[in-house]
Design a protein around this motif. Structure first.
Motif, PDB file in Angstrom:
ATOM      1  N   ASP A 155       0.832  -1.192   0.000  1.00 50.76           N
ATOM      2  CA  ASP A 155       0.000   0.000   0.000  1.00 50.76           C
ATOM      3  C   ASP A 155       0.879   1.259   0.000  1.00 50.76           C
ATOM      4  O   ASP A 155       1.918   1.307   0.656  1.00 50.76           O
ATOM      5  CB  ASP A 155      -0.905   0.025   1.237  1.00 50.76           C
ATOM      6  CG  ASP A 155      -2.002  -1.020   1.165  1.00 50.76           C
ATOM      7  OD1 ASP A 155      -2.280  -1.514   0.049  1.00 50.76           O
ATOM      8  OD2 ASP A 155      -2.571  -1.349   2.222  1.00 50.76           O
ATOM      9  N   LYS A 156       0.450   2.260  -0.756  1.00 49.12           N
ATOM     10  CA  LYS A 156       1.104   3.571  -0.848  1.00 49.12           C
ATOM     11  C   LYS A 156       2.451   3.519  -1.551  1.00 49.12           C
ATOM     12  O   LYS A 156       3.259   4.452  -1.447  1.00 49.12           O
ATOM     13  CB  LYS A 156       1.250   4.211   0.540  1.00 49.12           C
ATOM     14  CG  LYS A 156      -0.081   4.448   1.235  1.00 49.12           C
ATOM     15  CD  LYS A 156       0.082   5.138   2.582  1.00 49.12           C
ATOM     16  CE  LYS A 156      -1.265   5.382   3.235  1.00 49.12           C
ATOM     17  NZ  LYS A 156      -1.141   6.043   4.548  1.00 49.12           N
ATOM     18  N   TRP A 157       2.678   2.420  -2.312  1.00 50.13           N
ATOM     19  CA  TRP A 157       3.932   2.371  -3.062  1.00 50.13           C
ATOM     20  C   TRP A 157       4.021   3.500  -4.068  1.00 50.13           C
ATOM     21  O   TRP A 157       5.109   4.019  -4.351  1.00 50.13           O
ATOM     22  CB  TRP A 157       4.048   1.021  -3.783  1.00 50.13           C
ATOM     23  CG  TRP A 157       3.003   0.835  -4.858  1.00 50.13           C
ATOM     24  CD1 TRP A 157       1.768   0.298  -4.702  1.00 50.13           C
ATOM     25  CD2 TRP A 157       3.097   1.232  -6.225  1.00 50.13           C
ATOM     26  NE1 TRP A 157       1.069   0.316  -5.889  1.00 50.13           N
ATOM     27  CE2 TRP A 157       1.870   0.888  -6.848  1.00 50.13           C
ATOM     28  CE3 TRP A 157       4.092   1.838  -6.993  1.00 50.13           C
ATOM     29  CZ2 TRP A 157       1.615   1.141  -8.192  1.00 50.13           C
ATOM     30  CZ3 TRP A 157       3.833   2.074  -8.333  1.00 50.13           C
ATOM     31  CH2 TRP A 157       2.611   1.729  -8.922  1.00 50.13           C
ATOM     32  N   GLU A 158       2.848   3.908  -4.625  1.00 48.74           N
ATOM     33  CA  GLU A 158       2.850   4.924  -5.684  1.00 48.74           C
ATOM     34  C   GLU A 158       3.200   6.310  -5.176  1.00 48.74           C
ATOM     35  O   GLU A 158       3.557   7.202  -5.961  1.00 48.74           O
ATOM     36  CB  GLU A 158       1.485   4.935  -6.388  1.00 48.74           C
ATOM     37  CG  GLU A 158       0.336   5.563  -5.594  1.00 48.74           C
ATOM     38  CD  GLU A 158      -0.259   4.627  -4.553  1.00 48.74           C
ATOM     39  OE1 GLU A 158      -1.298   5.004  -3.972  1.00 48.74           O
ATOM     40  OE2 GLU A 158       0.290   3.543  -4.317  1.00 48.74           O
ATOM     41  N   THR A 159       3.125   6.523  -3.857  1.00 46.25           N
ATOM     42  CA  THR A 159       3.495   7.812  -3.284  1.00 46.25           C
ATOM     43  C   THR A 159       4.878   7.757  -2.630  1.00 46.25           C
ATOM     44  O   THR A 159       5.286   8.711  -1.964  1.00 46.25           O
ATOM     45  CB  THR A 159       2.463   8.249  -2.240  1.00 46.25           C
ATOM     46  OG1 THR A 159       2.435   7.285  -1.174  1.00 46.25           O
ATOM     47  CG2 THR A 159       1.082   8.376  -2.856  1.00 46.25           C
ATOM     48  N   ALA A 160       5.550   6.631  -2.809  1.00 48.62           N
ATOM     49  CA  ALA A 160       6.886   6.405  -2.245  1.00 48.62           C
ATOM     50  C   ALA A 160       6.867   6.394  -0.720  1.00 48.62           C
ATOM     51  O   ALA A 160       7.904   6.554  -0.075  1.00 48.62           O
ATOM     52  CB  ALA A 160       7.874   7.462  -2.744  1.00 48.62           C
ATOM     53  N   GLN A 161       5.678   6.199  -0.115  1.00 53.98           N
ATOM     54  CA  GLN A 161       5.600   6.094   1.339  1.00 53.98           C
ATOM     55  C   GLN A 161       5.898   4.678   1.826  1.00 53.98           C
ATOM     56  O   GLN A 161       6.080   4.458   3.021  1.00 53.98           O
ATOM     57  CB  GLN A 161       4.213   6.511   1.820  1.00 53.98           C
ATOM     58  CG  GLN A 161       3.890   7.983   1.554  1.00 53.98           C
ATOM     59  CD  GLN A 161       2.535   8.371   2.106  1.00 53.98           C
ATOM     60  OE1 GLN A 161       2.228   8.121   3.259  1.00 53.98           O
ATOM     61  NE2 GLN A 161       1.714   8.999   1.272  1.00 53.98           N
TER      62      GLN A 161
END
Length: 215
Positions: A155-161
């Protein structure tokens, strides 16, 4: 599972453990998940998937009955099927395969009195997939729940979190678990009468084809 999958310790065929492969697998899983949710027949959707990805010379889904398993319908399931406590409900568990690839495992509770004698015979005596046996009812599905059991990216890989997992073995195969996602649905006749509840657990065999070439 195919020999290619077995060769990698159970992984789907030839998917490398790198960022591009993880993105491709994520897109594929989301696509088939959405296709099934939007369909009136999971069986026919799986056959199209099998054909589109050349997983069999004859893309036909077959059901392998798992005999000797009994699961009584719960009070909640009886309510969704609109039957009383004494109405007979049958249980059927199958593995759906295409070209030797395990695509899903399905638990099915159905009201035999709402099916024709011919449909009941098919379900009792043959390996016909449930969706094909009941096609004369012109059925449609209403999803009760859908949940992801595994994702190649956090989860949230696309925001680099959240970091993308590093390969366990550089240049090795992506470790894909057996179960990818799960659906619970109620099937209705064209006259809006519920006759079956199904729990489908979709398997990594959905990905058992060569990945697209790197670009």
């Amino acid at each position: 599972m195919t020999a290619a999958g077995a060769a990698h310790g159970g992984e789907a065929a030839n998917w490398s453990d790198n960022y591009q492969s993880r993105l491709q697998v994520l897109a594929l899983v989301q696509t088939i998940n959405a296709d099934i949710l939007a369909s009136t027949s999971a069986t026919l959707t799986l056959e199209k998937w099998c054909g589109d990805h050349a997983m069999s010379a004859t893309p036909k889904v077959t059901a392998q009955l798992q005999r000797g398993i009994v699961k009584a319908a719960s009070a909640e399931q009886r309510a969704r099927l609109q039957v009383g406590p004494d109405t007979p409900i049958k249980y059927r568990r199958v593995q759906l395969t295409c070209g030797g690839h395990l695509l899903s495992e399905a638990d099915n509770w159905y009201v035999p009195e709402r099916l024709s004698p011919a449909m009941n015979r098919l379900l009792d005596e043959t390996d016909t997939p449930f969706g094909k046996a009941v096609l004369p009812l012109a059925p449609y599905r209403r999803t009760i729940s859908a949940r992801t059991l595994w994702s190649p990216l956090p989860d949230k890989w696309e925001t680099a979190q959240a970091p993308v997992p590093a390969p366990a073995v550089p240049g090795g195969a992506l470790d894909i678990p057996p179960a990818l996602f799960e659906h619970n649905a109620v099937l209705y006749t064209s006259g809006h009468l519920p006759f079956s509840e199904v729990r489908e657990t979709y398997q990594r065999g959905l990905l058992d084809f060569p990945p697209p070439p790197a670009r």
